[in-house]
Motif scaffolding. Sequence first.
Motif, PDB file in Angstrom:
ATOM      1  N   SER A 188      -1.573   9.934  -0.531  1.00  0.00           N
ATOM      2  CA  SER A 188      -1.260   9.460   0.814  1.00  0.00           C
ATOM      3  C   SER A 188      -1.602   7.968   0.919  1.00  0.00           C
ATOM      4  N   ARG A 189      -0.981   7.326   1.881  1.00  0.00           N
ATOM      5  CA  ARG A 189      -1.253   5.919   2.063  1.00  0.00           C
ATOM      6  C   ARG A 189      -2.718   5.725   2.467  1.00  0.00           C
ATOM      7  N   ARG A 190      -3.182   6.666   3.219  1.00  0.00           N
ATOM      8  CA  ARG A 190      -4.571   6.587   3.673  1.00  0.00           C
ATOM      9  C   ARG A 190      -5.529   6.581   2.473  1.00  0.00           C
ATOM     10  N   THR A 191      -5.251   7.452   1.507  1.00  0.00           N
ATOM     11  CA  THR A 191      -6.092   7.496   0.304  1.00  0.00           C
ATOM     12  C   THR A 191      -6.024   6.157  -0.430  1.00  0.00           C
ATOM     13  N   GLU A 251      -5.384   3.233   0.812  1.00  0.00           N
ATOM     14  CA  GLU A 251      -6.115   2.200   1.538  1.00  0.00           C
ATOM     15  C   GLU A 251      -7.621   2.424   1.467  1.00  0.00           C
ATOM     16  N   ASN A 292       0.826  -1.207   0.000  1.00  0.00           N
ATOM     17  CA  ASN A 292       0.000   0.000   0.000  1.00  0.00           C
ATOM     18  C   ASN A 292       0.863   1.260   0.000  1.00  0.00           C
ATOM     19  N   GLN A 293       1.942   1.213   0.792  1.00  0.00           N
ATOM     20  CA  GLN A 293       2.842   2.368   0.881  1.00  0.00           C
ATOM     21  C   GLN A 293       3.495   2.645  -0.471  1.00  0.00           C
TER      22      GLN A 293
END
Lengths: 348, 188
Positions: free
Chosen positions: B155-158, B160, B145-146
Amino acid sequence: MEDQEKYMTEDLLPGYFSGEISEEDRHEVDGWRDLSAENKKLFGEMSAIWETREILSQMEEFSAKEALKKLNSRLFVDHKRAMFRQRLQRIAAILLFPVLIYAGVVTFNRPGKSDAVPGPVIRQKIKTTTGTIAELSLPDSTRVWLNHGTTLEYPMVFGKNREVKLSGEAYFEVKEDKTHPFIVYTGVIGIEVLGTSFNATNYPDEDQSSVVLTEGSVQLIAGKAEDRRVVASLKPNQKATFNRVSRKLSVNTVYAGEYTAWKDGILMFADDPMEEVAGKLSRWFNVDIELRTNELYNYVYKATFKDESLIQVLDLLKLSAPIEYSVKPGEPLPNGGYSKQKVIIRRR
Amino acid sequence: MEEKYLILGLKSNDKIVFDYIFNHYYSGLCTYSLRYIPDKAVVEDLVQDLFVSLWIRSGQLTIDTSLRSYLFISAKNRCLDYLKHNKVREKFNLRSLANPEEPDDTNYNRYVELELRAAFQAALEKLPPRCREIFELSRFGGLKNQEIAEKLTISRRTTENQISLAMKLLRTELKDFLPAWLLIYLLR
């Protein structure tokens, strides 16, 4: 940020499943999951989807195409119906005579006095591969059967002597002609006859060459053509063996039929040591055979097979000796062909 | 091909039918067997043995269930037999049979590569483009994911969030391919 606003705990799931997650977030997911039945359901389904994804990746690592190629060789060894087909192939091989024939012009070093046409002699080279038996007639009407993996060289026109060169195993029915001796060269020892039937073995990968006489008489000679001298004579049902390593020649009495059975498609072991059994099997079935222990060399086998498959033969041998075997199927080669099957024989 | 023709073809030693079945099920049977024996070479051997015996004993073949269940159950039995005879259970126990509470996966559909792949493909086509791109990078590109986040400079959050969204949509599209234990698990 927009991302932050939409944030939900379930967005942590991909990281949770892939392991890219902090301890803190992991606890958050665990807590969220246990909060409601709905969350639990979502978690279960998400994890199943993740798993399905993994399954798809795993499946892609197995190639059915490659495996089927490998399998095909096994199907046609293990299966009776396939056996029949294999037999048909063998018969077809004999009928269609798929041997390699080389014709080449060589300068033939002939003895001074010769009644043949002068000039270069065209020589034929006939080769059988492992798994093929061939039958042919020579220019003088002598009939020859070539066993698996055999090469026979002879001139298109015979000179004063009918000379041929053998590497492998062949059975000769020599046309009688008292004025033109028939000579088979098998390395050091030559076989000279006037008209008779005999079996000669001279495989380069074996330590010894041998001759078994069926009828008539043969003389074993050393040296070439005019310089040759007789070193032994054989009577029917006698076998002469010349050991290339010890350079010793021995003669003993045998049953000739045991040595000529192969030309009629019969595989016969006549008190053969394991090593010889392995050699015969490997040529007969076109497989590689590895003996994993020296102890087996002391066992001798007596058996006759006609239509049995390799596996059947091995199973029967297993009954009479403390052996076990395993078969490794042939591997696909870069050229699209297959390597030979390999049979490993061990002591039980 | 219709199942009864497949079974019929198999019984009459039709090599074309045999090859068809082999191609259709081989990778899935291997992957399914990995659940019991996490060794690729071993499961390939076992599954090939299964097909050899299918070919040789085709005459006596009796299939009461579907061909699909028959193949997967046979594969499982061969795996269990192997573990029993080879006393390698300890060695493999780390992962295989590691979760005895998890019931057997009897939804064999998920182990039929061609069918699963087709369903996946169809489901992916229904995803929003960005979401699909990110999911495919994760699924087919094998990226963490990173790594996806870095590659797409998001961003990683996006990342995920998008993968999570994709998975949520996929779970309804792929419901026929979800494990049978899911229901039981959810009712617990």
